[in-house]
Design an enzyme around this catalytic site. Structure first.
Site, PDB file in Angstrom:
ATOM      1  N   ASN A  30       5.203   1.012  -0.152  1.00  0.00           N
ATOM      2  CA  ASN A  30       4.764   0.597  -1.496  1.00  0.00           C
ATOM      3  C   ASN A  30       4.805   1.769  -2.466  1.00  0.00           C
ATOM      4  O   ASN A  30       5.182   1.607  -3.628  1.00  0.00           O
ATOM      5  CB  ASN A  30       3.361  -0.021  -1.439  1.00  0.00           C
ATOM      6  CG  ASN A  30       3.404  -1.455  -0.944  1.00  0.00           C
ATOM      7  OD1 ASN A  30       3.796  -2.354  -1.679  1.00  0.00           O
ATOM      8  ND2 ASN A  30       3.049  -1.646   0.316  1.00  0.00           N
ATOM      9  N   ARG A 107      -8.977   3.705   4.221  1.00  0.00           N
ATOM     10  CA  ARG A 107     -10.414   3.983   4.172  1.00  0.00           C
ATOM     11  C   ARG A 107     -11.029   3.257   2.983  1.00  0.00           C
ATOM     12  O   ARG A 107     -10.324   2.967   2.016  1.00  0.00           O
ATOM     13  CB  ARG A 107     -10.667   5.477   3.991  1.00  0.00           C
ATOM     14  CG  ARG A 107     -10.402   6.286   5.213  1.00  0.00           C
ATOM     15  CD  ARG A 107     -10.744   7.737   4.953  1.00  0.00           C
ATOM     16  NE  ARG A 107     -10.595   8.519   6.149  1.00  0.00           N
ATOM     17  CZ  ARG A 107     -11.518   8.618   7.092  1.00  0.00           C
ATOM     18  NH1 ARG A 107     -12.671   7.994   6.959  1.00  0.00           N
ATOM     19  NH2 ARG A 107     -11.306   9.358   8.168  1.00  0.00           N
ATOM     20  N   ASN A 123      -5.538  -2.046  -5.599  1.00  0.00           N
ATOM     21  CA  ASN A 123      -5.241  -2.124  -4.171  1.00  0.00           C
ATOM     22  C   ASN A 123      -4.300  -3.300  -3.944  1.00  0.00           C
ATOM     23  O   ASN A 123      -4.238  -4.223  -4.770  1.00  0.00           O
ATOM     24  CB  ASN A 123      -6.530  -2.327  -3.364  1.00  0.00           C
ATOM     25  CG  ASN A 123      -6.276  -2.288  -1.871  1.00  0.00           C
ATOM     26  OD1 ASN A 123      -5.511  -1.447  -1.380  1.00  0.00           O
ATOM     27  ND2 ASN A 123      -6.881  -3.203  -1.134  1.00  0.00           N
ATOM     28  N   HIS A 125      -3.084  -6.150  -0.921  1.00  0.00           N
ATOM     29  CA  HIS A 125      -3.461  -6.708   0.371  1.00  0.00           C
ATOM     30  C   HIS A 125      -2.414  -7.727   0.801  1.00  0.00           C
ATOM     31  O   HIS A 125      -2.019  -8.583   0.000  1.00  0.00           O
ATOM     32  CB  HIS A 125      -4.848  -7.374   0.274  1.00  0.00           C
ATOM     33  CG  HIS A 125      -5.293  -7.906   1.586  1.00  0.00           C
ATOM     34  ND1 HIS A 125      -5.718  -7.077   2.611  1.00  0.00           N
ATOM     35  CD2 HIS A 125      -5.332  -9.165   2.087  1.00  0.00           C
ATOM     36  CE1 HIS A 125      -6.012  -7.817   3.660  1.00  0.00           C
ATOM     37  NE2 HIS A 125      -5.788  -9.088   3.372  1.00  0.00           N
TER      38      HIS A 125
END
Ligand code: GRF
Length: 221
Positions: A30, A107, A123, A125
């Site tokens: 990514n 993390r 983020n 997912h």
């Protein structure tokens, strides 16, 4: 700077490139997609630093190859998570990062970083949140037998996989799919929608209203 706004301010400044710090723990495909999109001029952003929680993460090598500062921060050198997260903040500050992109960072990100970058930590997912959170979202969706899964880009929060959702795209699971083919489909969607979501932020088109994220029309469209 531009970015997520509470006032719908979508003013554009053609010269400014969003300064992005990327957090990784692994392979960094990514990260590579973001670097490539920026180099191709599809993304008005510049990856200014890459920080890894793993010394051997191949993403660090990708960063070095692209001439981007690549920093490994060793958690065991810090007595507390707070100090470790401060070290991450310092690395981001050193290169004037305006936005933080978690790209396979394994993390939980500390409050220190989240408060420093409000609505500016993204983020990705590999499932349609809130379904299948956690580290094995692709596999768990496949084993569960869902017919559709997908990819979610969201703002990070103090809990894993929980912040306001910016973008989602569906991936269908067909009869002849295996977990490997689903993984490949998911990753190819990730590599397209993560730079695209970042571009929305660069264009100042993301409006956060509680849990809801509104995408504003492009200026002049
Ligand atoms: C991606 O599937 C992402 O959704 C998840 O971790 C994986 C990272 O892959 N959070 P890569 O390191 O970018 O190749």
């Amino acid at each position: 700077m531009r970015g997520a706004t509470g006032e719908g301010d979508a003013v554009s400044d053609d010269k400014h490139k969003l300064r992005v710090g990327v957090l990784i723990s692994g392979g960094g495909t990514n990260l590579q997609a973001i670097i490539d999109a920026a180099e191709l001029g599809e993304l008005d952003a510049e990856v200014v630093v890459v920080v890894s929680s793993h010394e051997e993460a191949y993403g660090l090598e990708r960063a070095r190859k692209a001439g981007i500062p690549a920093i490994y921060i060793d958690r065991t050198r810090y007595a507390t998570m707070k100090e470790y997260n401060h070290a991450i903040c310092e690395a981001l500050d050193q290169y004037w990062a305006e936005v933080v992109v978690m790209a396979g960072y394994m993390r939980l990100l500390g409050r220190e970083v989240l408060e420093k970058f409000p609505s500016r930590v993204l983020n990705i997912h590999p499932a349609l949140l809130p379904a299948f959170p956690g580290a094995s979202g692709i596999q768990e969706a496949f084993v569960y037998g869902v017919k559709v899964t997908g990819v979610t880009v969201h703002f990070a929060s103090e809990n894993f996989d929980e912040g306001p959702i910016i973008a989602q795209e569906v991936v269908r699971i067909e009869e002849d799919d295996t977990v490997e083919t689903v993984e490949a489909k998911i990753h190819s969607v990730e590599h397209r929608i993560y730079p695209a979501a970042l571009q929305l932020l660069a264009e100042g088109r993301i409006l956060v209203e509680g849990r809801r994220v509104r995408i504003l029309e492009k200026a002049g469209a």
